[in-house]
Scaffold this motif. Sequence first.
Motif, short mmCIF file in Angstrom:
data_model
loop_
_atom_site.label_atom_id
_atom_site.label_comp_id
_atom_site.label_asym_id
_atom_site.label_seq_id
_atom_site.Cartn_x
_atom_site.Cartn_y
_atom_site.Cartn_z
N HIS A 145 42.94 45.32 21.77
CA HIS A 145 42.09 46.49 22.00
C HIS A 145 40.90 46.49 21.05
O HIS A 145 39.76 46.79 21.43
CB HIS A 145 42.90 47.77 21.83
CG HIS A 145 42.19 49.00 22.30
ND1 HIS A 145 41.31 49.70 21.49
CD2 HIS A 145 42.20 49.66 23.51
CE1 HIS A 145 40.84 50.73 22.16
NE2 HIS A 145 41.35 50.73 23.40
N SER A 146 41.16 46.11 19.79
CA SER A 146 40.10 46.11 18.78
C SER A 146 39.08 45.01 19.06
O SER A 146 37.86 45.24 18.96
CB SER A 146 40.72 45.89 17.39
OG SER A 146 39.72 45.71 16.42
N VAL A 147 39.54 43.82 19.41
CA VAL A 147 38.63 42.69 19.64
C VAL A 147 37.78 42.89 20.89
O VAL A 147 36.58 42.62 20.89
CB VAL A 147 39.44 41.37 19.73
CG1 VAL A 147 38.54 40.22 20.17
CG2 VAL A 147 40.07 41.04 18.40
N LEU A 148 38.39 43.36 21.98
CA LEU A 148 37.62 43.56 23.21
C LEU A 148 36.61 44.69 23.05
O LEU A 148 35.51 44.64 23.62
CB LEU A 148 38.56 43.85 24.38
CG LEU A 148 39.48 42.69 24.80
CD1 LEU A 148 40.34 43.10 25.99
CD2 LEU A 148 38.68 41.45 25.13
N GLY A 149 36.97 45.72 22.29
CA GLY A 149 36.02 46.77 21.94
C GLY A 149 35.41 47.51 23.11
O GLY A 149 34.20 47.78 23.12
N LEU A 201 46.34 32.78 34.64
CA LEU A 201 45.55 33.98 34.35
C LEU A 201 44.94 34.51 35.65
O LEU A 201 44.43 33.73 36.46
CB LEU A 201 44.46 33.64 33.34
CG LEU A 201 43.53 34.76 32.87
CD1 LEU A 201 43.10 34.49 31.44
CD2 LEU A 201 42.28 34.87 33.75
N ILE A 202 44.98 35.82 35.83
CA ILE A 202 44.40 36.45 37.02
C ILE A 202 43.40 37.52 36.57
O ILE A 202 43.75 38.41 35.78
CB ILE A 202 45.48 37.08 37.92
CG1 ILE A 202 46.39 35.98 38.49
CG2 ILE A 202 44.84 37.88 39.04
CD1 ILE A 202 47.51 36.49 39.35
N HIS A 203 42.17 37.41 37.09
CA HIS A 203 41.11 38.35 36.75
C HIS A 203 40.66 39.07 38.02
O HIS A 203 40.28 38.43 39.00
CB HIS A 203 39.93 37.59 36.11
CG HIS A 203 38.77 38.47 35.79
ND1 HIS A 203 37.47 38.02 35.78
CD2 HIS A 203 38.70 39.81 35.47
CE1 HIS A 203 36.66 39.01 35.47
NE2 HIS A 203 37.38 40.11 35.28
N ALA A 210 34.45 44.87 33.95
CA ALA A 210 34.52 45.17 32.51
C ALA A 210 34.75 43.93 31.66
O ALA A 210 34.42 43.91 30.47
CB ALA A 210 35.63 46.18 32.24
N PHE A 211 35.33 42.87 32.25
CA PHE A 211 35.70 41.68 31.48
C PHE A 211 34.84 40.49 31.88
O PHE A 211 34.74 40.15 33.08
CB PHE A 211 37.18 41.34 31.71
CG PHE A 211 38.11 42.49 31.43
CD1 PHE A 211 38.38 42.88 30.13
CD2 PHE A 211 38.70 43.19 32.48
CE1 PHE A 211 39.24 43.95 29.88
CE2 PHE A 211 39.56 44.24 32.24
CZ PHE A 211 39.83 44.63 30.93
N ASP A 212 34.20 39.83 30.89
CA ASP A 212 33.41 38.64 31.17
C ASP A 212 34.18 37.39 30.76
O ASP A 212 35.33 37.46 30.32
CB ASP A 212 32.05 38.71 30.48
CG ASP A 212 32.17 38.86 28.96
OD1 ASP A 212 33.25 38.49 28.41
OD2 ASP A 212 31.22 39.33 28.33
#
Length: 658
Positions: free
Chosen positions: A169-173, A224-226, A270-272
């Motif tokens: 949570h901290s790293v993704l920010g 991994l699934i995005h 939200a995720f790159d």
Amino acid sequence: MIIRSEFNFLNVTYFTVDSSKKLRLAAISGYLEDYIDENYVIDVGYGIIGSSVLIGDVIVINDVSKSPQFVPLYDAPIQSEVAIPIRKKGKIVGVLDISSDKMNAFTSEDVKVFKTIAETISLILEKFDSTVENVKLLFKLESVYKLTRDLVLIRDIDKIFENAAKIIHSVLGKKELVVEIYERVENLLVMKSIYGSLKEPLPYEYIQSVNEGIIGRAVREKTLIHVPDIILEPKAVRYYKTVSSEIVVPLIVENEVIGAINCEAGAVNAFDSVDILVLQTIADTLSIAVHNARMYQKISESENKYRAIFENSSEAIFRIDQNGQFIEINPAFVKIFGFAPEDKVSLYDLFISSQEVKKFKEELENYGQISGFDAQLKNKDGETLNVKISLKISLKTALETYYDGAIVDLTDYLKMRDKIYEADKLRGLAQIAGGMAHEFNNIFAGILGSAQLIKMKFSKEDKVYQWADIIERATMRGAELVKKLIAYARGGKLKISNLNINEVIIETLQKFGHVGEITFKTEFEPQIPEIPGDREQIIQVFYNIIQNGIEAMENGGTLYIKTGHKWFDQKSVNDPEFVAGEYVYVSISDTGIGMSEEILSRIFEPFFTTKRVLGKSGLGLSMVHGIVKNHGGYIAVSSVPGKGSTFDIFFPVGEKLK
């Protein structure tokens, strides 16, 4: 620098491939910093670094002395080396090289992490042309490594999951982000940790099947699934109404999925790709941490189980080195042999026979282990113990070999087995003797009656009368022997009355009067309880034992008689048939010549005697044994040649006759 400081390796270098197909040093951290710089150049194919570019794949060498590709450099103490090509748009543009001063330094999990780092570098090179952007991303990755480095040291799995969720949570920010970590339990996924915030409450716990939703699919497919927009994903299970995008990374150890990281955000896309690499890096570290914690728990449980067996076993468990020196011994070993852990003693010092030591070592050398080796060992007091020894190699290195073993003390078992054998033998002899005695009793009755009738027909002066008298006396002696045989066989009739054992012994002693240089000493318990018994037969028991003691003291001595009563447990008396209970006991000891083990083992056998020349029948102690058993009692004998013998008789305390 991050890799070297976090993993404590000897060197970490990064080479770039220039336009002339040369490999040029771009960055270095470690031992070789003082020897090479940016001007250091090598050819493709040279050494392990150049070979990885030439073949286009990762090279892992855990013992460089066996690798023809390895090239020594400035006496650097390199023992293991890993080289990983770095690609940009499919083309090799550099090499990440990591070396260690230890052999077998790199595990498969280490290599997996290095590959992830290499992939991250490749992505940076592909995605960002700006040096400023590179630096920003590198700082982000550095924070990941710093935050996750302690995860592998935690032994509590729940704590690992809890810390990992907060780190992610901290790293993704990101705003409106929730991080969930699941542990796989057979076909279920159990949520072990959750952290973050959405515009709705978060659950404290959640369990789902591996066949459900995006998380289940990532676990089943081990990939991994995005999902950038969850509305476009028909199989998504929407626990949160405000979630718009999701990414799931399985946690994999040795090709087995042990859990999953699930990140859900309130925004679409939200995720790159950088987030994906960061999550994959954290997932790799988290998988290693969980695997280590589980292994630690298994080892701890195994050690605790072994320690419990080691400490509580009745067998002597030990560890020795290749010279037989004891490294560790358990409490049972101390109890059996009397040696303390600090005593400097070897296994081979305990052997009584040097031939057994030679045979033991030969068997160990030939087979590498020993199972059930029969031997005689001595304890600290020099007593002989009959044992079985088992031994096997527990640890073998280039310099030393250690063995774990166990010793089973069979001494008491063998003694008890002999006692049971003797009891069975005496029981069999008693049955035979009893049957024979009754048959002879009938025969003697006829002979005796006939002899008496003949004597009535003739005068005393007649020879026929005298011959009949001889027959009568011989028949009566035979009948007396039959009486003793019946007593030994426990077939005689008992005239039961309440007996004070002290009074019975005094009455018996009166039959002897003064006996040469023999001194009688008594120690009676005053308030001894009465026992039910046949007075004449009990007197016969004491008479025969006392007579036996007197005959053993030809040159004089002392005969001790002690009485008492108490509760005896099953181990108090060396008799396999002994039953725990309250007994009146009589101990009769002499200071005579004693008996050998061979004689001691046969003294209750009918017709066995060492005094045949003195006209002894060998039925005295046999009759004693039979009478005591017929009264529900027990008799035990101990003797030391040259020092005397002791007879211990036990009579059960029963209800008094009215």
